[in-house]
Structures are given as structure tokens and as C-alpha cells.
Design a protein around this motif. Structure first.
Motif, short mmCIF file in Angstrom:
data_model
loop_
_atom_site.label_atom_id
_atom_site.label_comp_id
_atom_site.label_asym_id
_atom_site.label_seq_id
_atom_site.Cartn_x
_atom_site.Cartn_y
_atom_site.Cartn_z
N LEU A 172 6.53 -67.91 47.46
CA LEU A 172 7.47 -67.75 46.34
C LEU A 172 6.78 -67.13 45.13
O LEU A 172 7.35 -66.26 44.45
CB LEU A 172 8.07 -69.11 45.97
CG LEU A 172 9.05 -69.71 46.98
CD1 LEU A 172 9.40 -71.14 46.59
CD2 LEU A 172 10.31 -68.86 47.08
N ALA A 173 5.55 -67.57 44.85
CA ALA A 173 4.81 -67.03 43.72
C ALA A 173 4.49 -65.55 43.92
O ALA A 173 4.63 -64.73 42.99
CB ALA A 173 3.53 -67.83 43.51
N THR A 174 4.10 -65.19 45.14
CA THR A 174 3.78 -63.79 45.44
C THR A 174 5.03 -62.92 45.36
O THR A 174 4.99 -61.81 44.79
CB THR A 174 3.17 -63.67 46.85
OG1 THR A 174 2.03 -64.55 46.94
CG2 THR A 174 2.71 -62.25 47.13
N ASP A 175 6.14 -63.42 45.89
CA ASP A 175 7.39 -62.65 45.85
C ASP A 175 7.89 -62.49 44.42
O ASP A 175 8.54 -61.49 44.07
CB ASP A 175 8.46 -63.34 46.70
CG ASP A 175 9.76 -62.59 46.72
OD1 ASP A 175 9.80 -61.47 47.31
OD2 ASP A 175 10.75 -63.09 46.15
N HIS A 176 7.58 -63.46 43.56
CA HIS A 176 8.00 -63.37 42.15
C HIS A 176 7.38 -62.16 41.47
O HIS A 176 8.02 -61.52 40.61
CB HIS A 176 7.60 -64.65 41.42
CG HIS A 176 7.92 -64.63 39.96
ND1 HIS A 176 9.20 -64.78 39.47
CD2 HIS A 176 7.11 -64.47 38.87
CE1 HIS A 176 9.18 -64.72 38.15
NE2 HIS A 176 7.91 -64.53 37.76
N PHE A 177 6.16 -61.81 41.88
CA PHE A 177 5.46 -60.68 41.25
C PHE A 177 5.70 -59.36 41.98
O PHE A 177 5.77 -58.31 41.36
CB PHE A 177 3.96 -60.97 41.17
CG PHE A 177 3.61 -62.06 40.19
CD1 PHE A 177 3.60 -61.81 38.83
CD2 PHE A 177 3.30 -63.33 40.65
CE1 PHE A 177 3.26 -62.80 37.93
CE2 PHE A 177 2.96 -64.34 39.75
CZ PHE A 177 2.95 -64.07 38.39
N TYR A 178 5.83 -59.40 43.31
CA TYR A 178 5.89 -58.16 44.09
C TYR A 178 7.26 -57.88 44.71
O TYR A 178 7.51 -56.77 45.18
CB TYR A 178 4.82 -58.18 45.18
CG TYR A 178 3.42 -58.21 44.62
CD1 TYR A 178 2.83 -57.06 44.12
CD2 TYR A 178 2.69 -59.40 44.56
CE1 TYR A 178 1.54 -57.08 43.59
CE2 TYR A 178 1.41 -59.44 44.04
CZ TYR A 178 0.84 -58.28 43.56
OH TYR A 178 -0.43 -58.32 43.04
N HIS A 179 8.16 -58.87 44.75
CA HIS A 179 9.53 -58.70 45.24
C HIS A 179 9.61 -57.98 46.59
O HIS A 179 10.35 -57.02 46.75
CB HIS A 179 10.35 -57.91 44.20
CG HIS A 179 10.33 -58.53 42.84
ND1 HIS A 179 10.98 -59.71 42.54
CD2 HIS A 179 9.73 -58.11 41.68
CE1 HIS A 179 10.78 -60.02 41.26
NE2 HIS A 179 10.02 -59.06 40.71
N GLU A 210 17.37 -63.61 47.61
CA GLU A 210 16.95 -64.66 46.70
C GLU A 210 17.09 -66.01 47.39
O GLU A 210 18.00 -66.23 48.18
CB GLU A 210 17.80 -64.63 45.41
CG GLU A 210 17.60 -63.40 44.56
CD GLU A 210 16.23 -63.35 43.90
OE1 GLU A 210 15.65 -64.44 43.67
OE2 GLU A 210 15.75 -62.24 43.63
N THR A 265 18.17 -69.63 47.09
CA THR A 265 18.97 -70.51 46.22
C THR A 265 18.49 -71.96 46.36
O THR A 265 17.78 -72.31 47.31
CB THR A 265 20.45 -70.43 46.60
OG1 THR A 265 20.63 -70.95 47.93
CG2 THR A 265 20.94 -68.99 46.56
#
Length: 232
Positions: free
Chosen positions: A127-134, A139, A141
């Protein structure tokens, strides 16, 4: 029972196993990172959606710690039968089935908590990695996160129970090798996929629940047999 379990953990210097588990987690993280980089841009990208991503994480976690549980069974149970230490323990003024139960409880709880911890840790990193690199287009929920948490809690419990199955094979000739080979074979069965990478054997809920029930049955059977074959 709690005192017996704590004494067993102290006797085997159990803290070191948490260190080994930490090393295993680093290995899992590196494997997931490698898959994410090598598979990038593929049509069947492993991290295409959050459910697929968490299924992959859970598969690696279960595979790693079911084998880890086999090593614990070998150390705590099989080896002590093999070197006759168990016969000495059975002279203590403690019921024999309680001694075995304490050992199996340690293996069960350690396996369950480590699979859950690894799932949560790798999930948080994802989740942290996806927050920066998408790199995951969808998403996650709150409702989906809760469903995944419940699903993989059940998965972790069933994996911890089925991890006791190799005890049946290892106890036949008190063989640590057989115990480990059985654990690896179990992983090959329950962590394999059907219809491609998007569906796992573990997703067919009746299979892990049945194997988990078998694992608990084997654990209870090993205690019942204490008075006859296994102590001779």
C-alpha cells in the motif's frame, strides 16, 4: 499448559526462530520485488489488482511458514523422540499428552501469527509503495480491506492447522527428513494454482478447511497414541 509452552520455548532458545522468521520475511519481500519488476507491463501482471496482490503475498507467506513449521516439528517433537529425550520427559510428573500438546500449540501459534504478521507487513509495504508509484489502477476501499483481512485470517488459521500434517509421516520412523519432505510436498499441493495465476488452490475454501481439520486430527491422534506405539 502455558507454563509448559514457555518452558519449551526457553529450552529450545525460541527467540532465535523469530530471527530466522525475520530473515524469511526479507526473502519474501525480495521475491515479491523481483516478481513486480520482472513482470512489469505484462498482460497478466501479478500486482494488477489488490485482491491478486494480496493472494500472491498470502501464497508466499503460507508456503514459507508451512515449511518453517515442518522444521519446528522436527526440532521440538521428532528429534526428541529420535534422541530419546522424549522418554526422559515422559518420566516427569506431567501427563504425556500435555507435553506433546504444549509443543504442538507452540508450532500452531507461531505459524499462525507469522503468516498473519507477514501478510500485514507485506500488505502495508504494498500500500505504501502504491501510494507513491500508483502501479495498481484500482483503489482499495475500507470494505474490501476488511473482507481481505477476514479471508486471510481464516487462511492463516487453516494453514497453521494443516502445517501439523507432516507430523503423521515424521512420527512413523521418527524421521526429520520425512517431516521436512512432507512439509514441502504439502506446500506444492496447497500453494499451487489452477486456471492460471489468478486462482489458487487455497481459494477453494473447502480444501484448506479440510486440510486444516486433518492437521488438528493428526495432532490429537499423536497424543492418543502416546500410551502405545510412539513410546515403544
Amino acid at each position: 499448559m502455558l507454563k509448559l509452552a514457555l518452558l519449551e520455548m526457553r529450552k529450545h532458545q525460541f527467540a532465535r526462530f523469530f530471527g530466522y522468521a525475520a530473515i524469511a520475511n526479507v526473502g519474501i519481500l525480495l521475491f515479491l520485488l523481483m516478481i513486480g519488476l520482472v513482470d512489469w507491463g505484462a498482460e497478466d501482471y501479478a500486482f494488477k489488482t489488490f485482491p491478486l496482490s494480496f493472494m500472491l503475498i498470502d501464497t508466499f507467506s503460507r508456503a514459507t511458514f508451512i515449511i518453517f513449521a515442518g522444521a519446528l516439528l522436527s526440532k521440538l517433537v521428532i528429534s526428541e523422540y529420535k534422541n530419546k529425550m522424549m522418554n526422559v520427559m515422559f518420566t516427569y510428573p506431567i501427563k504425556r499428552h500435555k507435553i506433546i500438546a504444549a509443543k504442538l500449540i507452540i508450532v500452531f501459534l507461531f505459524t499462525f501469527f507469522m503468516i498473519m504478521f507477514t501478510n500485514l507487513l507485506m500488505g502495508a509495504i504494498l500500500l505504501a509503495t502504491d501510494h507513491f508509484y500508483h502501479f495498481i489502477p484500482s483503489e482499495l476501499t475500507g470494505n474490501e480491506a476488511l473482507q481481505l483481512l477476514i479471508k486471510y485470517t481464516i487462511s492463516s488459521l487453516s494453514a497453521a492447522a494443516m502445517a501439523l500434517i507432516p507430523l503423521l509421516f515424521g512420527m512413523r520412523k521418527h524421521s526429520t527428513t520425512t517431516t521436512m519432505v512432507s512439509s514441502i510436498f504439502l506446500v506444492l499441493v496447497v500453494c499451487s494454482g489452477v486456471n492460471g495465476p489468478s486462482v489458487s488452490i487455497n481459494s477453494i475454501i473447502v480444501i484448506p478447511l479440510t486440510l486444516g481439520a486433518i492437521g488438528l486430527w493428526i495432532a490429537s491422534l499423536s497424543m492418543v497414541r502416546l500410551e502405545t506405539k510412539d513410546v515403544n
